[in-house]
Design a protein around this motif. Structure first.
Motif, mmCIF file in Angstrom:
data_model
loop_
_atom_site.group_PDB
_atom_site.id
_atom_site.type_symbol
_atom_site.label_atom_id
_atom_site.label_comp_id
_atom_site.label_asym_id
_atom_site.label_seq_id
_atom_site.Cartn_x
_atom_site.Cartn_y
_atom_site.Cartn_z
ATOM 1 N N LEU A 43 -3.666 -0.261 5.477
ATOM 2 C CA LEU A 43 -2.755 0.843 5.811
ATOM 3 C C LEU A 43 -1.714 0.424 6.847
ATOM 4 N N ALA A 44 -2.151 -0.314 7.860
ATOM 5 C CA ALA A 44 -1.216 -0.780 8.889
ATOM 6 C C ALA A 44 -0.178 -1.719 8.285
ATOM 7 N N ALA A 45 -0.608 -2.648 7.470
ATOM 8 C CA ALA A 45 0.334 -3.573 6.831
ATOM 9 C C ALA A 45 1.273 -2.820 5.890
ATOM 10 N N GLY A 46 0.756 -1.794 5.205
ATOM 11 C CA GLY A 46 1.573 -1.000 4.294
ATOM 12 C C GLY A 46 2.639 -0.190 5.018
ATOM 13 N N ARG A 47 2.339 0.239 6.221
ATOM 14 C CA ARG A 47 3.340 0.963 7.010
ATOM 15 C C ARG A 47 4.478 0.031 7.422
ATOM 16 N N PHE A 48 4.105 -1.196 7.689
ATOM 17 C CA PHE A 48 5.099 -2.194 8.078
ATOM 18 C C PHE A 48 5.942 -2.602 6.873
ATOM 19 N N ASN A 49 5.266 -2.884 5.752
ATOM 20 C CA ASN A 49 5.954 -3.325 4.538
ATOM 21 C C ASN A 49 5.032 -3.044 3.355
ATOM 22 N N VAL A 50 5.525 -2.353 2.350
ATOM 23 C CA VAL A 50 4.708 -1.985 1.188
ATOM 24 C C VAL A 50 4.161 -3.223 0.482
ATOM 25 N N LEU A 51 4.980 -4.231 0.330
ATOM 26 C CA LEU A 51 4.521 -5.465 -0.333
ATOM 27 C C LEU A 51 3.454 -6.179 0.492
ATOM 28 N N ALA A 52 3.587 -6.136 1.803
ATOM 29 C CA ALA A 52 2.571 -6.749 2.665
ATOM 30 C C ALA A 52 1.241 -6.015 2.514
ATOM 31 N N GLY A 53 1.311 -4.675 2.442
ATOM 32 C CA GLY A 53 0.089 -3.889 2.245
ATOM 33 C C GLY A 53 -0.561 -4.191 0.907
ATOM 34 N N ALA A 54 0.263 -4.283 -0.142
ATOM 35 C CA ALA A 54 -0.276 -4.599 -1.477
ATOM 36 C C ALA A 54 -0.864 -6.008 -1.505
ATOM 37 N N GLY A 55 -0.186 -6.944 -0.869
ATOM 38 C CA GLY A 55 -0.692 -8.319 -0.822
ATOM 39 C C GLY A 55 -2.012 -8.413 -0.080
ATOM 40 N N LEU A 56 -2.097 -7.715 1.037
ATOM 41 C CA LEU A 56 -3.336 -7.713 1.816
ATOM 42 C C LEU A 56 -4.469 -7.071 1.025
ATOM 43 N N ALA A 57 -4.158 -6.005 0.280
ATOM 44 C CA ALA A 57 -5.181 -5.357 -0.559
ATOM 45 C C ALA A 57 -5.691 -6.334 -1.617
ATOM 46 N N MET A 58 -4.801 -7.113 -2.218
ATOM 47 C CA MET A 58 -5.229 -8.085 -3.236
ATOM 48 C C MET A 58 -6.110 -9.168 -2.620
ATOM 49 N N VAL A 59 -5.738 -9.658 -1.461
ATOM 50 C CA VAL A 59 -6.544 -10.674 -0.774
ATOM 51 C C VAL A 59 -7.910 -10.103 -0.413
ATOM 52 N N ASP A 60 -7.917 -8.867 0.090
ATOM 53 C CA ASP A 60 -9.168 -8.212 0.465
ATOM 54 C C ASP A 60 -10.094 -8.067 -0.748
ATOM 55 N N ARG A 61 -9.553 -7.661 -1.895
ATOM 56 C CA ARG A 61 -10.378 -7.486 -3.100
ATOM 57 C C ARG A 61 -10.888 -8.821 -3.622
ATOM 58 N N ALA A 62 -10.089 -9.872 -3.517
ATOM 59 C CA ALA A 62 -10.556 -11.202 -3.923
ATOM 60 C C ALA A 62 -11.718 -11.643 -3.025
ATOM 61 N N PHE A 63 -11.590 -11.411 -1.725
ATOM 62 C CA PHE A 63 -12.674 -11.729 -0.791
ATOM 63 C C PHE A 63 -13.916 -10.900 -1.117
ATOM 64 N N HIS A 64 -13.717 -9.610 -1.411
ATOM 65 C CA HIS A 64 -14.827 -8.709 -1.749
ATOM 66 C C HIS A 64 -15.558 -9.200 -2.994
ATOM 67 N N PHE A 65 -14.813 -9.590 -4.031
ATOM 68 C CA PHE A 65 -15.444 -10.083 -5.251
ATOM 69 C C PHE A 65 -16.211 -11.371 -4.978
ATOM 70 N N ASN A 66 -15.637 -12.266 -4.168
ATOM 71 C CA ASN A 66 -16.328 -13.521 -3.840
ATOM 72 C C ASN A 66 -17.636 -13.242 -3.106
ATOM 73 N N THR A 67 -17.629 -12.254 -2.217
ATOM 74 C CA THR A 67 -18.848 -11.855 -1.512
ATOM 75 C C THR A 67 -19.876 -11.316 -2.511
ATOM 76 N N SER A 68 -19.419 -10.516 -3.458
ATOM 77 C CA SER A 68 -20.318 -9.972 -4.483
ATOM 78 C C SER A 68 -20.880 -11.082 -5.362
ATOM 79 N N ARG A 69 -20.062 -12.090 -5.653
ATOM 80 C CA ARG A 69 -20.522 -13.227 -6.468
ATOM 81 C C ARG A 69 -21.641 -13.985 -5.733
ATOM 82 N N LYS A 70 -21.468 -14.191 -4.433
ATOM 83 C CA LYS A 70 -22.517 -14.857 -3.654
ATOM 84 C C LYS A 70 -23.781 -14.001 -3.606
ATOM 85 N N ARG A 71 -23.600 -12.688 -3.486
ATOM 86 C CA ARG A 71 -24.748 -11.784 -3.469
ATOM 87 C C ARG A 71 -25.494 -11.843 -4.799
#
Length: 169
Positions: free
Chosen positions: A72-100
């Motif tokens: 949300l903070a990144a999205g307030r600064f720049n919409v593309l930055a918020g979207a990019g951060l969301a994509m990175v976060d979801r990739a990290f989340h999936f990798n964590t789920s894969r390890k689990r």
């Protein structure tokens, strides 16, 4: 996060073989989704013992507070930055789920055996069906078998991997 499976046996007749279904990422996370999965069992298996092994696979739409606030903070600064951060976060989340999924596989057969002894003591063999990260759970369980004493193993019959999120060689 818990490394315990929640097993659910569908209404059945009886038998000595159980089909065990292990879901993938973003599945089995709530009752509505679990009911939808239940309806996917082919009618040809309705007379069999069918068991779902629900595990904490994660869901693409589940954000923790830290991720939500950062995006949300990144999205307030720049919409593309918020979207990019969301994509990175979801990739990290999936990798964590894969390890689990890999670590859950190491506990699947022992937890399943305990469940079967309590609820279906007549079952002598299981067929494992894994989809996506559920396939990774199954593969991890099978790779862990050689490290266990032979008299401690649950007999595994057929294994069906559907779009397993794992490389095999």
């Amino acid at each position: 996060m818990s490394h315990k499976f929640k097993f659910l046996t569908l209404p059945h007749r009886s038998g000595e073989v159980a089909n065990v279904f292990i879901h993938g990422y973003s599945a089995g996370h709530d009752m509505e989704d679990r009911c939808a999965l239940r309806k996917c069992i082919p009618s040809s298996l309705h007379n069999c013992i069918n068991i779902f092994a629900f595990w904490p696979s994660g869901h693409w739409a589940q954000f923790d507070d830290f991720s939500s606030k950062g995006i949300l903070a990144a999205g307030r600064f720049n919409v593309l930055a918020g979207a990019g951060l969301a994509m990175v976060d979801r990739a990290f989340h999936f990798n964590t789920s894969r390890k689990r999924a890999t670590s859950m596989g190491k506990t699947l057969l022992s937890q399943l055996e305990t469940y079967l002894l309590k609820n279906h003591p007549y079952v002598s063999k299981v067929n494992l069906v894994g989809h996506s990260l559920g396939g990774r759970v199954v593969i991890s369980a099978l790779l862990d078998l050689p490290d266990k004493p032979a008299d401690d193993n649950l007999v595994v019959g057929d294994v069906l991997l559907m779009a397993a999120a794992s490389k095999l060689s």
